[in-house]
Design a protein around this motif. Sequence first.
Motif, PDB file in Angstrom:
ATOM      1  N   TYR A 121      -1.324 -11.744 -25.049  1.00 16.47           N
ATOM      2  CA  TYR A 121      -0.413 -12.508 -25.876  1.00 16.47           C
ATOM      3  C   TYR A 121      -1.129 -13.781 -26.301  1.00 16.47           C
ATOM      4  O   TYR A 121      -2.093 -14.203 -25.680  1.00 16.47           O
ATOM      5  CB  TYR A 121       0.841 -12.918 -25.093  1.00 16.47           C
ATOM      6  CG  TYR A 121       1.873 -11.836 -24.921  1.00 16.47           C
ATOM      7  CD1 TYR A 121       1.711 -10.840 -23.966  1.00 16.47           C
ATOM      8  CD2 TYR A 121       3.019 -11.812 -25.706  1.00 16.47           C
ATOM      9  CE1 TYR A 121       2.662  -9.840 -23.811  1.00 16.47           C
ATOM     10  CE2 TYR A 121       3.984 -10.826 -25.552  1.00 16.47           C
ATOM     11  CZ  TYR A 121       3.788  -9.843 -24.614  1.00 16.47           C
ATOM     12  OH  TYR A 121       4.724  -8.853 -24.456  1.00 16.47           O
ATOM     13  N   ARG A 122      -0.620 -14.397 -27.335  1.00 17.74           N
ATOM     14  CA  ARG A 122      -1.115 -15.722 -27.689  1.00 17.74           C
ATOM     15  C   ARG A 122       0.060 -16.638 -27.971  1.00 17.74           C
ATOM     16  O   ARG A 122       1.156 -16.181 -28.320  1.00 17.74           O
ATOM     17  CB  ARG A 122      -2.067 -15.674 -28.876  1.00 17.74           C
ATOM     18  CG  ARG A 122      -1.406 -15.426 -30.232  1.00 17.74           C
ATOM     19  CD  ARG A 122      -2.470 -15.424 -31.320  1.00 17.74           C
ATOM     20  NE  ARG A 122      -1.894 -15.244 -32.645  1.00 17.74           N
ATOM     21  CZ  ARG A 122      -2.636 -15.138 -33.750  1.00 17.74           C
ATOM     22  NH1 ARG A 122      -3.969 -15.192 -33.678  1.00 17.74           N
ATOM     23  NH2 ARG A 122      -2.055 -14.970 -34.911  1.00 17.74           N
ATOM     24  N   GLN A 123      -0.182 -17.928 -27.809  1.00 17.33           N
ATOM     25  CA  GLN A 123       0.857 -18.912 -28.038  1.00 17.33           C
ATOM     26  C   GLN A 123       0.277 -20.040 -28.876  1.00 17.33           C
ATOM     27  O   GLN A 123      -0.613 -20.766 -28.417  1.00 17.33           O
ATOM     28  CB  GLN A 123       1.405 -19.467 -26.715  1.00 17.33           C
ATOM     29  CG  GLN A 123       2.598 -20.390 -26.902  1.00 17.33           C
ATOM     30  CD  GLN A 123       3.119 -20.949 -25.602  1.00 17.33           C
ATOM     31  OE1 GLN A 123       2.401 -21.071 -24.618  1.00 17.33           O
ATOM     32  NE2 GLN A 123       4.407 -21.320 -25.593  1.00 17.33           N
ATOM     33  N   ILE A 124       0.776 -20.121 -30.062  1.00 10.56           N
ATOM     34  CA  ILE A 124       0.442 -21.238 -30.935  1.00 10.56           C
ATOM     35  C   ILE A 124       1.300 -22.417 -30.492  1.00 10.56           C
ATOM     36  O   ILE A 124       2.436 -22.239 -30.036  1.00 10.56           O
ATOM     37  CB  ILE A 124       0.673 -20.868 -32.402  1.00 10.56           C
ATOM     38  CG1 ILE A 124      -0.304 -19.755 -32.789  1.00 10.56           C
ATOM     39  CG2 ILE A 124       0.528 -22.059 -33.324  1.00 10.56           C
ATOM     40  CD1 ILE A 124      -0.029 -19.105 -34.123  1.00 10.56           C
ATOM     41  N   GLY A 155       6.917 -19.640 -29.290  1.00 10.62           N
ATOM     42  CA  GLY A 155       6.990 -18.631 -28.255  1.00 10.62           C
ATOM     43  C   GLY A 155       5.756 -17.740 -28.279  1.00 10.62           C
ATOM     44  O   GLY A 155       5.047 -17.682 -29.290  1.00 10.62           O
ATOM     45  N   PRO A 156       5.453 -17.068 -27.190  1.00  5.43           N
ATOM     46  CA  PRO A 156       4.293 -16.171 -27.155  1.00  5.43           C
ATOM     47  C   PRO A 156       4.428 -15.036 -28.165  1.00  5.43           C
ATOM     48  O   PRO A 156       5.524 -14.549 -28.431  1.00  5.43           O
ATOM     49  CB  PRO A 156       4.303 -15.632 -25.721  1.00  5.43           C
ATOM     50  CG  PRO A 156       5.048 -16.644 -24.936  1.00  5.43           C
ATOM     51  CD  PRO A 156       6.087 -17.179 -25.869  1.00  5.43           C
ATOM     52  N   GLN A 157       3.295 -14.634 -28.687  1.00  4.59           N
ATOM     53  CA  GLN A 157       3.228 -13.548 -29.663  1.00  4.59           C
ATOM     54  C   GLN A 157       2.403 -12.416 -29.084  1.00  4.59           C
ATOM     55  O   GLN A 157       1.282 -12.630 -28.619  1.00  4.59           O
ATOM     56  CB  GLN A 157       2.584 -14.055 -30.968  1.00  4.59           C
ATOM     57  CG  GLN A 157       2.389 -12.987 -32.032  1.00  4.59           C
ATOM     58  CD  GLN A 157       1.558 -13.478 -33.203  1.00  4.59           C
ATOM     59  OE1 GLN A 157       0.809 -14.446 -33.096  1.00  4.59           O
ATOM     60  NE2 GLN A 157       1.675 -12.814 -34.339  1.00  4.59           N
ATOM     61  N   THR A 167      -9.724 -17.031 -37.993  1.00  5.33           N
ATOM     62  CA  THR A 167      -9.330 -18.050 -38.972  1.00  5.33           C
ATOM     63  C   THR A 167      -8.750 -19.245 -38.228  1.00  5.33           C
ATOM     64  O   THR A 167      -8.478 -19.174 -37.034  1.00  5.33           O
ATOM     65  CB  THR A 167      -8.275 -17.503 -39.954  1.00  5.33           C
ATOM     66  OG1 THR A 167      -7.032 -17.337 -39.246  1.00  5.33           O
ATOM     67  CG2 THR A 167      -8.694 -16.161 -40.547  1.00  5.33           C
ATOM     68  N   LEU A 168      -8.545 -20.325 -38.945  1.00  2.00           N
ATOM     69  CA  LEU A 168      -7.996 -21.532 -38.324  1.00  2.00           C
ATOM     70  C   LEU A 168      -6.630 -21.249 -37.714  1.00  2.00           C
ATOM     71  O   LEU A 168      -6.241 -21.863 -36.711  1.00  2.00           O
ATOM     72  CB  LEU A 168      -7.907 -22.661 -39.350  1.00  2.00           C
ATOM     73  CG  LEU A 168      -9.231 -23.115 -39.962  1.00  2.00           C
ATOM     74  CD1 LEU A 168      -8.977 -24.220 -40.997  1.00  2.00           C
ATOM     75  CD2 LEU A 168     -10.189 -23.606 -38.893  1.00  2.00           C
ATOM     76  N   ARG A 169      -5.896 -20.313 -38.314  1.00  2.00           N
ATOM     77  CA  ARG A 169      -4.567 -19.970 -37.804  1.00  2.00           C
ATOM     78  C   ARG A 169      -4.605 -19.231 -36.474  1.00  2.00           C
ATOM     79  O   ARG A 169      -3.575 -19.048 -35.830  1.00  2.00           O
ATOM     80  CB  ARG A 169      -3.815 -19.118 -38.825  1.00  2.00           C
ATOM     81  CG  ARG A 169      -3.366 -19.879 -40.061  1.00  2.00           C
ATOM     82  CD  ARG A 169      -2.398 -19.040 -40.879  1.00  2.00           C
ATOM     83  NE  ARG A 169      -3.015 -17.801 -41.349  1.00  2.00           N
ATOM     84  CZ  ARG A 169      -3.664 -17.697 -42.502  1.00  2.00           C
ATOM     85  NH1 ARG A 169      -3.793 -18.752 -43.294  1.00  2.00           N
ATOM     86  NH2 ARG A 169      -4.194 -16.548 -42.873  1.00  2.00           N
ATOM     87  N   ASP A 170      -5.799 -18.802 -36.068  1.00  2.00           N
ATOM     88  CA  ASP A 170      -5.933 -18.122 -34.777  1.00  2.00           C
ATOM     89  C   ASP A 170      -6.102 -19.108 -33.624  1.00  2.00           C
ATOM     90  O   ASP A 170      -6.190 -18.691 -32.462  1.00  2.00           O
ATOM     91  CB  ASP A 170      -7.123 -17.161 -34.804  1.00  2.00           C
ATOM     92  CG  ASP A 170      -6.891 -15.972 -35.735  1.00  2.00           C
ATOM     93  OD1 ASP A 170      -7.847 -15.569 -36.422  1.00  2.00           O
ATOM     94  OD2 ASP A 170      -5.740 -15.472 -35.772  1.00  2.00           O
ATOM     95  N   THR A 171      -6.173 -20.392 -33.913  1.00  4.05           N
ATOM     96  CA  THR A 171      -6.251 -21.397 -32.857  1.00  4.05           C
ATOM     97  C   THR A 171      -4.970 -21.350 -32.035  1.00  4.05           C
ATOM     98  O   THR A 171      -3.871 -21.532 -32.563  1.00  4.05           O
ATOM     99  CB  THR A 171      -6.452 -22.802 -33.448  1.00  4.05           C
ATOM    100  OG1 THR A 171      -7.749 -22.869 -34.050  1.00  4.05           O
ATOM    101  CG2 THR A 171      -6.331 -23.865 -32.367  1.00  4.05           C
ATOM    102  N   ALA A 172      -5.125 -21.044 -30.737  1.00  3.70           N
ATOM    103  CA  ALA A 172      -3.963 -20.827 -29.879  1.00  3.70           C
ATOM    104  C   ALA A 172      -4.452 -20.666 -28.437  1.00  3.70           C
ATOM    105  O   ALA A 172      -5.652 -20.595 -28.177  1.00  3.70           O
ATOM    106  CB  ALA A 172      -3.203 -19.566 -30.290  1.00  3.70           C
ATOM    107  N   VAL A 173      -3.506 -20.587 -27.514  1.00  2.00           N
ATOM    108  CA  VAL A 173      -3.820 -20.218 -26.138  1.00  2.00           C
ATOM    109  C   VAL A 173      -3.614 -18.714 -26.016  1.00  2.00           C
ATOM    110  O   VAL A 173      -2.555 -18.204 -26.389  1.00  2.00           O
ATOM    111  CB  VAL A 173      -2.937 -20.956 -25.120  1.00  2.00           C
ATOM    112  CG1 VAL A 173      -3.260 -20.496 -23.699  1.00  2.00           C
ATOM    113  CG2 VAL A 173      -3.125 -22.464 -25.247  1.00  2.00           C
TER     114      VAL A 173
END
Lengths: 114, 114
Positions: A36-39, A43-45, A79-85
């Motif tokens: 999962y990732r969380q921007i 909430g987690p995606q 991409t920059l939008r992939d910045t996340a935990v």
Amino acid sequence: DAKTTQPPSMDCAEGRAANLPCNHSTISGNEYVYWYRQIHSQGPQYIIHGLKNNETNEMASLIITEDRKSSTLILPHATLRDTAVYYCIVRPMNYGGATNKLIFGTGTLLAVQP
Amino acid sequence: GAVVSQHPSWVICKSGTSVKIECRSLDFQATTMFWYRQFPKQSLMLMATSNEGSKATYEQGVEKDKFLINHASLTLSTLTVTSAHPEDSSFYICSARGHDYEQYFGPGTRLTVT
């Protein structure tokens, strides 16, 4: 306790592949590997999950080692939008059982740089 | 499909008051819902698992009288933070388990207690 180990942070250049490792050396035969990732402040995606075969979807690829003790999540063109935990989680496949719940570890903060 | 909503998205309340947060599965029925809490720069911590029509199961260290959970229907679970104090300020996230046994997450609720 979480059963996975991930590096706390990673950097990746925009447009390059991001390879996020996860160690799950104590995984048992009936446990899946989930990512999962969380921007920030969301909430987690869900990204992807697998049992023992490599998996690919529109977001990412998941490579699981033959002994299943580790895996790598690959974002092919970050991409920059992939910045996340990014969280790697092992989860038992006992469907509606009491242990079928997602326990989050500390994750990896992926920073995609322009 | 598999959309989960939370209401409100953010709330500010005074110390000593109670706050209710709603979690809804919009396009599926969820017999099981989960509540997580996340403090700044920390991971998600599972607080409790709620099953429709029965009492919630709380994780160790979570005060059940402090965090009241009601799962009265297959599409709605509520978390009430009773007698809130500044240390309860946090990001509360719910998730709902669908018929495919996957967990779908809501967008989270930011609670600030002054």
